[in-house]
Design a protein around this motif. Structure first.
Motif, short mmCIF file in Angstrom:
data_model
loop_
_atom_site.label_atom_id
_atom_site.label_comp_id
_atom_site.label_asym_id
_atom_site.label_seq_id
_atom_site.Cartn_x
_atom_site.Cartn_y
_atom_site.Cartn_z
N GLY A 40 0.78 -1.20 0.00
CA GLY A 40 0.03 0.05 0.11
C GLY A 40 0.93 1.16 0.05
O GLY A 40 0.50 2.27 -0.84
N ALA A 41 1.95 1.31 0.87
CA ALA A 41 2.69 2.31 0.95
C ALA A 41 3.36 2.52 -0.64
O ALA A 41 3.50 3.58 -0.93
N TRP A 42 3.94 1.53 -0.76
CA TRP A 42 4.54 1.45 -2.37
C TRP A 42 3.93 2.25 -3.40
O TRP A 42 4.09 2.83 -4.01
N VAL A 43 2.64 1.68 -3.61
CA VAL A 43 1.88 1.98 -4.77
C VAL A 43 1.23 3.35 -4.57
O VAL A 43 1.14 4.20 -5.47
N LEU A 44 0.79 3.84 -3.41
CA LEU A 44 0.38 5.01 -3.01
C LEU A 44 1.48 6.15 -3.16
O LEU A 44 1.43 7.15 -3.83
N ASP A 45 2.78 5.88 -2.87
CA ASP A 45 4.06 6.56 -3.03
C ASP A 45 4.34 6.95 -4.58
O ASP A 45 4.58 7.94 -5.11
N LYS A 46 3.76 5.67 -5.29
CA LYS A 46 3.99 5.90 -6.82
C LYS A 46 2.85 6.41 -7.71
O LYS A 46 2.93 6.29 -8.75
#
Length: 87
Positions: A40-46
């Protein structure tokens, strides 16, 4: 069976491999078995516009909620503490 240690480097390489050809900007992402919310953190950051994580384990879903809540507005993500079948 090969054992490996889950580290920040391991997770970075894993997610770079998973999403190498994906433009996540404005996408909605569903993560079944979200564990602690790292994806979740990865995709939101991207650039994803929304993330939903589903996790059966209460301690893991609570950790995911704490982790994402530190860095992202709760309007762009949700963690569902339930089984995949009931989701």
């Amino acid at each position: 069976m090969k054992k490996y240690k889950v580290t920040e480097e391991f997770m970075r390489v894993r997610h770079e491999g998973l999403f190498i050809n994906c433009d996540l900007k404005d996408k909605t992402v569903l993560d079944l078995g979200c564990c602690i919310g790292y994806t979740g953190a990865w995709v939101l950051d991207k650039g994803a516009k929304h993330y939903t994580g589903v996790e059966y384990s209460t301690p893991l879903s609570e950790t995911a909620t704490l982790n994402l809540g530190k860095y992202f507005d709760n309007s762009v993500w949700q963690i569902k503490n339930e089984s995949i079948e009931s989701f």
